[in-house]
Design a protein around this motif. Structure first.
Motif, PDB file in Angstrom:
ATOM      1  N   SER A  48      16.201   2.781   4.682  1.00 52.54           N
ATOM      2  CA  SER A  48      15.457   1.827   3.871  1.00 52.54           C
ATOM      3  C   SER A  48      13.984   1.844   4.253  1.00 52.54           C
ATOM      4  CB  SER A  48      16.013   0.416   4.072  1.00 52.54           C
ATOM      5  OG  SER A  48      15.753  -0.023   5.395  1.00 52.54           O
ATOM      6  N   ARG A  49      13.136   1.313   3.356  1.00 57.10           N
ATOM      7  CA  ARG A  49      11.699   1.209   3.658  1.00 57.10           C
ATOM      8  C   ARG A  49      11.488   0.326   4.894  1.00 57.10           C
ATOM      9  NH1 ARG A  49       8.456   1.829  -1.034  1.00 57.10           N
ATOM     10  NH2 ARG A  49       6.636   1.181   0.208  1.00 57.10           N
ATOM     11  N   SER A  50      12.317  -0.719   5.023  1.00 60.41           N
ATOM     12  CA  SER A  50      12.198  -1.636   6.167  1.00 60.41           C
ATOM     13  C   SER A  50      12.429  -0.901   7.481  1.00 60.41           C
ATOM     14  CB  SER A  50      13.198  -2.783   6.024  1.00 60.41           C
ATOM     15  OG  SER A  50      13.209  -3.575   7.188  1.00 60.41           O
ATOM     16  N   THR A  51      13.482  -0.068   7.527  1.00 59.59           N
ATOM     17  CA  THR A  51      13.776   0.697   8.741  1.00 59.59           C
ATOM     18  C   THR A  51      12.652   1.681   9.040  1.00 59.59           C
ATOM     19  OG1 THR A  51      16.158   0.506   8.412  1.00 59.59           O
ATOM     20  CG2 THR A  51      15.403   2.320   9.804  1.00 59.59           C
ATOM     21  N   LEU A  52      12.152   2.341   8.004  1.00 55.15           N
ATOM     22  CA  LEU A  52      11.054   3.296   8.186  1.00 55.15           C
ATOM     23  C   LEU A  52       9.820   2.602   8.742  1.00 55.15           C
ATOM     24  CD1 LEU A  52       9.812   6.156   7.717  1.00 55.15           C
ATOM     25  CD2 LEU A  52       9.039   5.286   5.497  1.00 55.15           C
ATOM     26  N   ARG A  53       9.499   1.428   8.201  1.00 52.70           N
ATOM     27  CA  ARG A  53       8.287   0.720   8.643  1.00 52.70           C
ATOM     28  C   ARG A  53       8.378   0.305  10.110  1.00 52.70           C
ATOM     29  NH1 ARG A  53       7.832  -2.623   3.076  1.00 52.70           N
ATOM     30  NH2 ARG A  53       6.487  -1.157   1.940  1.00 52.70           N
ATOM     31  N   GLN A  54       9.578  -0.050  10.560  1.00 49.50           N
ATOM     32  CA  GLN A  54       9.729  -0.391  11.972  1.00 49.50           C
ATOM     33  C   GLN A  54       9.467   0.824  12.850  1.00 49.50           C
ATOM     34  OE1 GLN A  54      13.043  -3.231  13.058  1.00 49.50           O
ATOM     35  NE2 GLN A  54      13.605  -2.841  10.931  1.00 49.50           N
ATOM     36  N   ALA A  55       9.960   1.988  12.412  1.00 46.66           N
ATOM     37  CA  ALA A  55       9.710   3.217  13.169  1.00 46.66           C
ATOM     38  C   ALA A  55       8.222   3.559  13.166  1.00 46.66           C
ATOM     39  CB  ALA A  55      10.523   4.368  12.570  1.00 46.66           C
ATOM     40  N   LEU A  56       7.579   3.415  12.003  1.00 50.90           N
ATOM     41  CA  LEU A  56       6.148   3.702  11.906  1.00 50.90           C
ATOM     42  C   LEU A  56       5.336   2.739  12.768  1.00 50.90           C
ATOM     43  CD1 LEU A  56       5.814   4.403   8.064  1.00 50.90           C
ATOM     44  CD2 LEU A  56       5.781   6.090   9.915  1.00 50.90           C
ATOM     45  N   ALA A  57       5.755   1.471  12.798  1.00 54.07           N
ATOM     46  CA  ALA A  57       5.046   0.473  13.613  1.00 54.07           C
ATOM     47  C   ALA A  57       5.111   0.846  15.089  1.00 54.07           C
ATOM     48  CB  ALA A  57       5.643  -0.916  13.394  1.00 54.07           C
ATOM     49  N   LEU A  58       6.260   1.340  15.553  1.00 56.75           N
ATOM     50  CA  LEU A  58       6.391   1.758  16.949  1.00 56.75           C
ATOM     51  C   LEU A  58       5.542   2.997  17.238  1.00 56.75           C
ATOM     52  CD1 LEU A  58      10.190   1.270  17.762  1.00 56.75           C
ATOM     53  CD2 LEU A  58       8.251   0.031  18.719  1.00 56.75           C
ATOM     54  N   LEU A  59       5.499   3.916  16.289  1.00 59.52           N
ATOM     55  CA  LEU A  59       4.658   5.105  16.461  1.00 59.52           C
ATOM     56  C   LEU A  59       3.183   4.714  16.543  1.00 59.52           C
ATOM     57  CD1 LEU A  59       6.532   7.424  13.943  1.00 59.52           C
ATOM     58  CD2 LEU A  59       6.223   7.928  16.382  1.00 59.52           C
ATOM     59  N   GLN A  60       2.791   3.688  15.786  1.00 52.58           N
ATOM     60  CA  GLN A  60       1.415   3.188  15.863  1.00 52.58           C
ATOM     61  C   GLN A  60       1.152   2.546  17.211  1.00 52.58           C
ATOM     62  OE1 GLN A  60       0.774   0.620  12.440  1.00 52.58           O
ATOM     63  NE2 GLN A  60       1.709   2.147  11.098  1.00 52.58           N
ATOM     64  N   GLU A  61       2.106   1.723  17.680  1.00 56.37           N
ATOM     65  CA  GLU A  61       1.952   1.049  18.981  1.00 56.37           C
ATOM     66  C   GLU A  61       1.807   2.063  20.106  1.00 56.37           C
ATOM     67  OE1 GLU A  61       5.088  -1.672  19.804  1.00 56.37           O
ATOM     68  OE2 GLU A  61       4.706  -2.913  18.025  1.00 56.37           O
ATOM     69  N   ASP A  62       2.526   3.173  20.006  1.00 56.17           N
ATOM     70  CA  ASP A  62       2.489   4.200  21.048  1.00 56.17           C
ATOM     71  C   ASP A  62       1.314   5.157  20.900  1.00 56.17           C
ATOM     72  OD1 ASP A  62       4.730   3.082  22.145  1.00 56.17           O
ATOM     73  OD2 ASP A  62       6.137   4.531  21.305  1.00 56.17           O
ATOM     74  N   GLY A  63       0.444   4.909  19.909  1.00 55.66           N
ATOM     75  CA  GLY A  63      -0.761   5.707  19.754  1.00 55.66           C
ATOM     76  C   GLY A  63      -0.519   7.096  19.200  1.00 55.66           C
ATOM     77  N   ILE A  64       0.623   7.301  18.531  1.00 54.53           N
ATOM     78  CA  ILE A  64       0.951   8.624  17.989  1.00 54.53           C
ATOM     79  C   ILE A  64       0.403   8.776  16.571  1.00 54.53           C
ATOM     80  CG2 ILE A  64       2.862  10.155  17.327  1.00 54.53           C
ATOM     81  CD1 ILE A  64       4.434   8.718  19.653  1.00 54.53           C
ATOM     82  N   ILE A  65       0.477   7.703  15.795  1.00 55.13           N
ATOM     83  CA  ILE A  65      -0.099   7.714  14.444  1.00 55.13           C
ATOM     84  C   ILE A  65      -1.001   6.508  14.280  1.00 55.13           C
ATOM     85  CG2 ILE A  65       1.915   8.911  13.489  1.00 55.13           C
ATOM     86  CD1 ILE A  65       2.729   6.230  12.183  1.00 55.13           C
ATOM     87  N   GLU A  66      -1.814   6.530  13.242  1.00 53.51           N
ATOM     88  CA  GLU A  66      -2.632   5.368  12.904  1.00 53.51           C
ATOM     89  C   GLU A  66      -2.522   5.112  11.413  1.00 53.51           C
ATOM     90  OE1 GLU A  66      -6.892   5.753  13.038  1.00 53.51           O
ATOM     91  OE2 GLU A  66      -6.758   7.937  13.090  1.00 53.51           O
ATOM     92  N   ALA A  67      -2.516   3.833  11.058  1.00 54.55           N
ATOM     93  CA  ALA A  67      -2.429   3.442   9.645  1.00 54.55           C
ATOM     94  C   ALA A  67      -3.821   3.149   9.127  1.00 54.55           C
ATOM     95  CB  ALA A  67      -1.548   2.209   9.496  1.00 54.55           C
ATOM     96  N   ARG A  68      -4.152   3.726   7.987  1.00 58.08           N
ATOM     97  CA  ARG A  68      -5.431   3.436   7.330  1.00 58.08           C
ATOM     98  C   ARG A  68      -5.109   2.735   6.022  1.00 58.08           C
ATOM     99  NH1 ARG A  68      -8.342   9.363   8.176  1.00 58.08           N
ATOM    100  NH2 ARG A  68      -7.964   9.490  10.432  1.00 58.08           N
ATOM    101  N   ARG A  69      -5.527   1.489   5.952  1.00 57.46           N
ATOM    102  CA  ARG A  69      -5.161   0.643   4.820  1.00 57.46           C
ATOM    103  C   ARG A  69      -5.540   1.288   3.484  1.00 57.46           C
ATOM    104  NH1 ARG A  69      -6.879  -5.546   5.012  1.00 57.46           N
ATOM    105  NH2 ARG A  69      -5.454  -5.432   6.796  1.00 57.46           N
ATOM    106  N   GLY A  70      -4.555   1.324   2.595  1.00 56.81           N
ATOM    107  CA  GLY A  70      -4.784   1.865   1.271  1.00 56.81           C
ATOM    108  C   GLY A  70      -4.811   3.373   1.207  1.00 56.81           C
ATOM    109  N   VAL A  71      -4.661   4.021   2.368  1.00 61.42           N
ATOM    110  CA  VAL A  71      -4.727   5.487   2.411  1.00 61.42           C
ATOM    111  C   VAL A  71      -3.409   6.084   2.891  1.00 61.42           C
ATOM    112  CG1 VAL A  71      -5.968   7.490   3.324  1.00 61.42           C
ATOM    113  CG2 VAL A  71      -7.204   5.367   2.864  1.00 61.42           C
ATOM    114  N   GLY A  72      -2.895   5.581   4.010  1.00 54.72           N
ATOM    115  CA  GLY A  72      -1.630   6.095   4.530  1.00 54.72           C
ATOM    116  C   GLY A  72      -1.619   6.180   6.038  1.00 54.72           C
TER     117      GLY A  72
END
Length: 246
Positions: A48-72
């Motif tokens: 689900s999108r919810s499960t994916l977002r939790q994984a993405l949030a953890l990747l952001q917390e660990d400094g592996i990815i960054e979210a750019r609002r409106g971009v991805g």
């Protein structure tokens, strides 16, 4: 049963986290590249999108990815093994801002000494220099620093204060060569009218503020810098090791 569901859910987003991390490490998503959109990733991983977002949030917390609002979501640049953080006496903006800085601008404003500046420098002087520094890329301001510089600092006699580039180079690098020690205080602060006027790109209205006091070998405070980094672009790093470790 509820406890089992929670464990199942945690296991799902942990698997998604690991899968995305494996894809990054395998080179499917190079440094600086953009991940596929959330709908595409969720479908590809059958979650689900919810499960994916939790994984993405953890990747952001660990400094592996960054979210750019409106971009991805984008893969962060990896930290070089020989990199240093705030433990080394260098400009903290360049150590703590995740955005690549390609241009620096400076504005110098001479002003009279006040009670506030006397409390900073622990002495009186006729003039105190107020300095604005802007850290930019592609004409977008990603960070800002406001400084008070002691005018009785003899190091300033080595160049023309009207030469803004020479003064900028002094503040960015040479002042740390003259420094004996410094103290950095780090806190999160909200946006103010003054910061808003600086037109710093900021998505959340919060800044990581680094208050840096620089002291020379004579025990004098020679500069007080306040660096402001938008919270979504701030990453504070400090490296340490055991003395005498092999």
């Amino acid at each position: 049963m509820e406890n089992n569901r929670s464990k199942e859910k945690a296991a799902r987003y942990a698997r998604v986290y690991n899968k995305i991390l494996e894809m990054i490490q395998a080179g499917m998503y190079p440094e600086g590249s953009k991940l596929q959109s959330e709908p595409v990733l969720a479908e590809k991983m059958n979650v689900s999108r919810s499960t994916l977002r939790q994984a993405l949030a953890l990747l952001q917390e660990d400094g592996i990815i960054e979210a750019r609002r409106g971009v991805g979501n984008f893969v962060r640049k990896t930290v070089d093994a020989n990199a240093t953080g705030l433990e080394k006496m260098e400009n903290p903006m360049l150590k703590s801002c995740t955005e690549e800085i390609s241009e620096k601008r400076i504005e110098v404003v001479p002003g009279i000494s006040t009670q506030y500046t006397e409390s900073i420098f622990k002495r009186k002087m006729p003039v105190v220099l107020a300095v604005h520094r802007f850290y930019c890329r592609d004409d977008v301001i990603h960070g800002y620093c406001f400084s008070h510089i002691a005018s009785d600092c003899e190091y300033l006699n080595q160049f023309d204060l009207n030469d803004e580039q020479a003064f900028l180079e002094f503040l960015e690098t040479r002042i740390y060569q003259y420094a004996h020690s410094r103290k950095c205080e780090i806190r999160v602060v909200g946006s103010t009218e003054n910061l808003t006027d600086k037109k710093i790109q900021n998505e959340q209205g919060l800044y990581q503020m680094i208050r840096e006091s620089i002291v020379d070998d004579g025990g004098r405070v020679i500069a007080l810098n306040k660096f402001y980094i938008p919270i979504e672009k701030a990453l504070i790093k400090v490296y340490s090791n055991h003395q005498g470790a092999h």
